[in-house]
Design a protein around this motif. Structure first.
Motif, PDB file in Angstrom:
ATOM      1  N   VAL A  64       0.838  -1.204   0.000  1.00  0.00           N
ATOM      2  CA  VAL A  64       0.000   0.000   0.000  1.00  0.00           C
ATOM      3  C   VAL A  64       0.872   1.252   0.000  1.00  0.00           C
ATOM      4  N   CYS A  90      -0.835  -3.534  -6.548  1.00  0.00           N
ATOM      5  CA  CYS A  90      -2.287  -3.739  -6.617  1.00  0.00           C
ATOM      6  C   CYS A  90      -2.628  -5.226  -6.699  1.00  0.00           C
ATOM      7  N   LEU A 120       1.580   2.713  -3.388  1.00  0.00           N
ATOM      8  CA  LEU A 120       0.529   3.558  -3.948  1.00  0.00           C
ATOM      9  C   LEU A 120       0.586   4.964  -3.348  1.00  0.00           C
ATOM     10  N   ARG A 121       0.839   5.032  -2.055  1.00  0.00           N
ATOM     11  CA  ARG A 121       0.941   6.347  -1.408  1.00  0.00           C
ATOM     12  C   ARG A 121       2.151   7.115  -1.926  1.00  0.00           C
ATOM     13  N   SER A 123      -9.834  -1.715  -8.109  1.00  0.00           N
ATOM     14  CA  SER A 123     -10.137  -0.327  -8.472  1.00  0.00           C
ATOM     15  C   SER A 123      -8.858   0.480  -8.645  1.00  0.00           C
ATOM     16  N   GLY A 124      -7.858   0.226  -7.776  1.00  0.00           N
ATOM     17  CA  GLY A 124      -6.570   0.903  -7.937  1.00  0.00           C
ATOM     18  C   GLY A 124      -5.885   0.490  -9.223  1.00  0.00           C
ATOM     19  N   ASN A 176       1.549   8.633  -5.409  1.00  0.00           N
ATOM     20  CA  ASN A 176       0.828   9.900  -5.357  1.00  0.00           C
ATOM     21  C   ASN A 176       1.740  11.032  -4.899  1.00  0.00           C
ATOM     22  N   PHE A 181      -6.281  -5.215  -5.330  1.00  0.00           N
ATOM     23  CA  PHE A 181      -6.873  -3.875  -5.334  1.00  0.00           C
ATOM     24  C   PHE A 181      -7.288  -3.543  -6.768  1.00  0.00           C
ATOM     25  N   GLN A 187      -7.266   2.307 -12.124  1.00  0.00           N
ATOM     26  CA  GLN A 187      -6.726   3.667 -12.220  1.00  0.00           C
ATOM     27  C   GLN A 187      -5.357   3.657 -12.884  1.00  0.00           C
TER      28      GLN A 187
END
Length: 636
Positions: A141, A170, A144-145, A177-178, A148, A175, A181
């Motif tokens: 995770v 992901c 992903l942070r 939905s991630g 961004n 994940f 994206q």
């Protein structure tokens, strides 16, 4: 005609967790001076790789030095020297250093993040080093942070490698939905022609159970190689679309695609064949692998043993096993498990002894096979002995599968309280819902409704109750004749909108897999099949077959129950097998649920009347029907 048993039976007769960024940021201003201080105060240490008064190494020598670093202490010394010599500002060197700190074997992500934050103008290569570290760690995770953060605050847009590390993160946490994206970002950034990246996207959709999404990406790819086809085959196979997986074997070899299956393709197809009990197709894959020389690899030979065993063809499984010169523990475990699931528990125990004499040490999978063998054959004392041997002699901690086998062993033998006590007091192992579900099945067999209610309570605590669990409880009440409780469970299921999965049976005829459900009317030869089923029922009743209406648990009269039982999916599959194959041909069927008592009796009598070997693999084991008998000896 297959032999009654395989030749084998005759033969055998430390590191601490990384600190988080939040816990380290307060020491950032003093970290570098302390590194320098530690370096200067430890010049006499034999572990000191770089003497403080030696000349700075040329930049070309730093990269090999960084890559050879294997301990945190040496990494800190290198970092200190880079700071003193100002080489830390060289982008190539700082990227190599950051990669070494962020990746295995060191993988100190807290330290790596501090190093990253002190780089004046981080490049996409610096960002990717940290992204990869997060993606391959236990903290996906954070990748992903960080992505961004790097786009919003560092001003780095990323490249296809950045996207691949995000997809890896992901995928590891499912994940979806991630991942979608990231998919959108890939298209916006113009990377839709990157086959490697798109293959990773397919892997994400496959892992999240979205076969349609994976196929859409596949269709949009400008170039598809064997790896791409393998990902799609794997997607279908792991999401219970094995028929589609097998279909791709022929499609990928068509002239318009011209893609040659490799050894990985063969491994994936063998797994799909095992799921469907598609023996003919499995033999095709075996022949192809032998033609291409893939069958010499031990992992493929082990998959062949497993495939033949799961298709109920123990003689072919043993042929592959005996022809394997260098058998490892996986080979032996596959053969033992094959004997177990086909009802040859005592032969599996003998095979275990032969394995030990050959100097092969059993592992956790071997003992899963052994405990399963004891369970299917009702060998309670031997099962308890193997369970203790596994833990005491070989030091193998029992896992959820082992406990599931023990619950099955004790539950089938009617020792329900002992089975419940075994798992209720277990604290060291996090038991999954399957273990409790196994006990619930035993409660149904023995009509122990009160314990069944307790087991449902545990499943609710795990938030793992499924439609099948309520059906098992309902059947438990019905077996005990408690129709009021049956009505209560039915109302509860209706109120909660719980839908049950219908019984489904598959049979393979001439390499084509045919699927049947209860009261199926979708097959193109349905009229012929039902006429054949009526004829079979007439012949079997002459031979003494009486429908066991206790298998039908709805409240209806005897005639209605008999009619309901007559169209179970395995009966339709058997009728089609009789219709579509010449006399004497073995009929093989795979069913998604436990076969009922009536269908079991039906298959036994049919095997004698029609002189056929009928092999049915239900949810938990094989049944070999021959001459009016079953290999399970009516213990299942």
């Amino acid at each position: 005609m297959e032999p009654a048993c395989s030749p084998f039976m005759a033969l055998a007769r430390s590191l601490r967790p990384n600190a988080t960024l939040r816990s380290l940021t307060h020491i950032a201003p003093v970290l570098i001076p302390r590194l320098l201080h530690c370096h200067r105060s430890n010049t006499s240490s034999p572990d000191n790789l770089l003497e403080h008064d030696s000349p700075s190494p040329p930049s070309g020598d730093c990269i090999p030095l960084i890559r050879s670093c294997s301990t945190k202490a040496h990494l800190l010394q290198i970092h200190a020297r880079l700071l003193r010599s100002d080489l830390v500002h060289d982008p190539t060197i700082s990227t190599a250093f950051l990669s070494r700190a962020a990746l295995a074997p060191l993988r100190d992500l807290g330290y790596s993040r501090l190093v990253f934050e002190r780089i004046p103008r981080p490049s996409v290569f610096h960002c990717n080093a940290l992204l990869r570290g997060y993606a391959e760690s236990g903290f996906p995770v954070e990748a992903l942070r960080f992505y961004n953060h790097m786009r919003r605050h560092v001003g780095v847009r990323g490249n296809p490698f950045s996207a691949s590390f995000l997809l890896k993160s992901c995928t590891s946490i499912c994940f979806l939905s991630g991942g979608k994206q990231v998919h959108g970002r890939v298209l916006r950034d113009g990377h839709q022609c990157d086959s490697v990246l798109l293959t990773s996207l397919m892997g994400l959709y496959a892992s999240c159970g979205d076969c349609e999404g994976a196929h859409r990406v596949f269709d949009e790819m400008p170039f598809r190689d064997t790896v791409t086809w393998n990902v799609l085959i794997s997607c279908y196979s792991q999401n219970r679309r094995s028929k589609d997986a097998l279909h791709l074997f022929d499609v990928m070899q068509r002239p318009d695609h011209g893609c040659k299956p490799d050894n990985v393709t063969c491994l994936l197809l063998l797994q799909a064949c095992a799921q469907l009990s598609a023996l003919d197709f499995g033999e095709r894959v075996h022949e192809y692998a032998a033609r291409e020389g893939y069958d010499r690899a031990l992992n493929l030979r082990n998959s062949l043993i497993a495939m033949y065993s799961k298709c109920g063809s123990l003689d072919k499984a043993y042929t592959v096993f005996s022809d394997t010169s260098q058998k490892n523990v996986v080979s032996w475990s596959a053969m033992i498990s094959g004997l177990a699931m086909n009802g040859y528990g005592r032969e599996a125990i003998e095979a275990f002894g032969v394995m030990l004499n050959a100097g092969v040490t059993p592992d956790e999978h071997t003992f899963t096979g052994m405990l399963s063998a004891c369970s299917h054959s009702g060998l309670v004392d031997q099962g308890l002995r193997f369970f203790d041997m596994m833990r005491d002699k070989y030091g193998i901690d029992a896992n959820a599968r082992h406990f599931g086998c023990m619950v099955d062993l004790l539950g089938r033998a009617g020792l329900l309280d002992q089975a419940y006590e075994l798992i209720a007091k277990e604290k060291a192992v996090e038991l999954d819902s399957t273990t409790w579900r196994t006990l619930l099945g035993a409660c149904r067999i023995h009509g122990h409704a009160q314990l069944g209610e307790h087991v449902i309570g545990h499943l609710i605590e795990l938030k793992a109750q499924q439609a099948g669990d309520y059906v098992l409880l309902l059947n438990t009440y019905a077996s005990a004749g408690n129709w009021e409780k049956v009505a209560e469970v039915r109302k509860l299921m209706k109120d909660k909108g719980i839908q049950t999965s219908p019984g489904c049976s598959t049979t393979e005829i001439n390499g084509v897999v045919h699927e049947f459900t209860v009261d199926d009317d979708s097959h193109p030869r349905k009229a012929e099949i039902y006429r054949m089923l009526d004829e079979i029922n007439s012949q079997l009743k002459i031979a003494g077959y009486v429908p066991n209406v206790s298998s039908e648990l709805h409240r209806m009269d005897e005639e209605e129950k008999e009619n309901a039982l007559s169209c179970h999916s395995e009966k339709l599959a058997i009728a089609f097998g009789i219709l579509a194959t010449p006399p004497g041909r073995t009929i093989r069927i795979a069913k998604n649920l436990r076969t009922c008592i009536d269908c079991h009796t039906f298959a036994k009598i049919l095997s004698a009347v029609y002189d056929r070997l009928v092999i049915i693999r239900d949810r938990s084991r094989f049944h070999h029907f021959r001459g009016g008998r079953c290999s399970c000896d009516d213990y299942w």
